[in-house]
Write an enzyme that holds these catalytic residues in place. Structure first.
Site, short mmCIF file in Angstrom:
data_model
loop_
_atom_site.label_atom_id
_atom_site.label_comp_id
_atom_site.label_asym_id
_atom_site.label_seq_id
_atom_site.Cartn_x
_atom_site.Cartn_y
_atom_site.Cartn_z
CD GLU A 259 -2.94 -1.12 2.35
OE1 GLU A 259 -2.90 -0.16 3.14
OE2 GLU A 259 -3.76 -2.04 2.45
CD GLU B 81 -3.61 -5.76 4.01
OE1 GLU B 81 -4.44 -4.94 4.44
OE2 GLU B 81 -2.38 -5.57 4.02
#
Ligand code: IFM
Length: 443
Positions: A167, A345
């Site tokens: 991320e 995720e």
């Protein structure tokens, strides 16, 4: 063609965590401070004034945690390597004890039949590097390459898939623009510089992975938040498009060999002084798969984010919107050419208030969340989206960054006093899904 809720043979099931959120042992065996140790000490930075100094104490309990994973039938485990544990000064000498920890973890996982999926950077930059400019400095990207080399040289014979960064949007945006994450800077200009140096780190790291571990696959993990305009009014549509550029396109476009979203870069006054000749070619060197994290969508209007009333939300207030995961997967299929996608995720912090007679958390809401999202994944795969696996965030309740220990994402509850692990009902449900390679229909 698979039936609704069924997954193709070989689909990989697992769970994910990250180093600072679970390991604890921040002063042990030569680890140095990371930017998160520093940030947590800042008054008001963390909602419950906590930190990751003990977290789940996974550093001392990893063997038991691997047994727990095996008991759930997990096939893959995504974890991150702590840079300050392995190269405490950020550059230079490696710390053998830090490397030994990950070496043992990888061996335990392999002995248990679980594929280790390491991510090299999940936000815990060595403080020593932040002292020298952090992600605002090109040197940090070069340091990342050397750190990658140290880790790959030690573990590379046993790893089939590496991820460079987790991320980068959150690292750059929360760390340098909004200041809600370490290192807590607040400047749009800094965010642009940080984003470029993070992507550059990915490119440099990828080069080292390719040369040291040519047999492995390499990935980067991006988070996506599909954006909807609150209305068709031009000002709302413009605002939604701007946010989509900053949050979703900013990273995937350069990785796919295109440019940073130029209308937004220009409108926000980024002069691109950090971008050197050759950088974009380095950043877009082919990867073998794209990791993606999905939690929620955003609804945006000209005046900013809009909180729609009467929609389901998790305990951090994020809207629960499974169809946006299916939409995201189809958009990736249609607009990009990555060979494969791994959902790295997906999960939800929920109140976890109900217990059975044995004290075990009965989290029907988490089961519903996972089920609804997995049905979207199964449909998208049946529709030709090349998704090779799914990893729940998270294996364990853990340190949720600026939120501290309040939000619980785990399939397994952690008692942060005794550090005892207790599988929730969702862990048993997930074990069943894995065993059957199939999600039961809703209703
Ligand atoms: O806990 C984080 C994780 O570290 C990165 N992705 C989002 C999760 C939930 O906020």
């Amino acid at each position: 063609m698979t039936a609704a809720g069924e997954f193709p043979e070989g689909f990989r099931w697992g769970a994910a965590t990250s180093a600072y959120q679970i390991e604890g042992a921040v002063d042990s065996d030569g680890r140095s401070p990371s930017i998160w140790d520093t940030f947590c000490a800042r008054p008001g930075a963390i909602i419950d004034a906590s930190d990751g100094s003990t977290a789940c104490d996974h550093y001392h309990r990893s063997a038991g945690d691997v047994d727990l994973m095996a008991s759930m039938g997990l096939q893959a485990y995504r974890f991150s390597i702590s840079w300050p544990r392995v190269v405490p000064d950020g550059v230079g000498a490696a710390n053998p004890k830090g490397l030994d920890f990950y070496d043992r973890l990888v061996d335990h996982l392999l002995e248990a039949g679980i594929t280790p999926l390491p991510t090299l950077y999940h936000w815990d930059l060595p403080q020593a590097l932040d002292d020298r400019g952090g992600w605002l400095s090109r040197e940090t990207a070069l340091a990342f390459a050397d750190y990658t080399e140290v880790v790959v040289a030690r573990l590379g014979d046993r790893i089939d898939t590496w991820a460079t960064l987790n991320e980068p949007f959150v690292s750059a945006n929360h760390g340098y623009v909004t200041g809600e994450h370490a290192p807590g800077q607040r400047s749009r200009r800094a965010g642009f510089g940080a984003s470029h140096h993070l992507l550059l780190a990915h490119g440099f790291g990828l080069e080292r992975i390719r040369s040291l571990a040519p047999h492995s696959r390499a990935a980067i993990v991006l988070n996506f938040t599909p954006v909807d305009a609150v209305s068709d009014a031009p000002a709302d549509l413009d605002a939604a498009s701007r946010q989509d550029d900053l949050e979703n396109l900013w990273y995937i476009e350069p990785l796919a060999g295109r440019d940073y979203p130029s209308a937004t870069a220009d409108a926000l006054g980024w002069d691109r002084s950090e971008v050197h000749d050759g950088d974009l070619a380095l950043i877009s060197a082919p990867i073998d798969l794209l990791g993606l994290n999905y939690y929620t969508r955003a609804v945006v209007g000209a005046d900013g984010p809009v909180d729609l009333p009467h929609v389901p939300r998790n305990s951090m207030g994020w809207e629960i919107h499974p169809p946006s995961l299916g939409r995201l997967l189809r958009w990736l299929r249609d607009d990009y050419e990555f060979a494969s996608y791994l959902i790295c995720e997906n999960g939800a912090p929920l109140p976890d208030l109900q217990r059975d007679a044995t004290g075990s958390v009965i989290d029907a809401d988490r089961i519903g969340f996972l089920q609804d999202h997995l049905l979207e994944v199964a449909d998208a795969i049946a529709d030709g989206c090349p998704v090779e696996g799914y990893l729940v965030w998270s294996l364990l309740d853990n340190f949720e960054w600026a939120w501290g220990y309040g939000p619980t994402f785990g399939l397994v509850e952690v008692d942060f006093e005794s550090l005892e692990r207790r599988p929730k009902e969702s862990a048993r449900w997930y074990a069943d899904v894995i065993a059957q390679n199939k999600v039961p229909p809703t209703g």
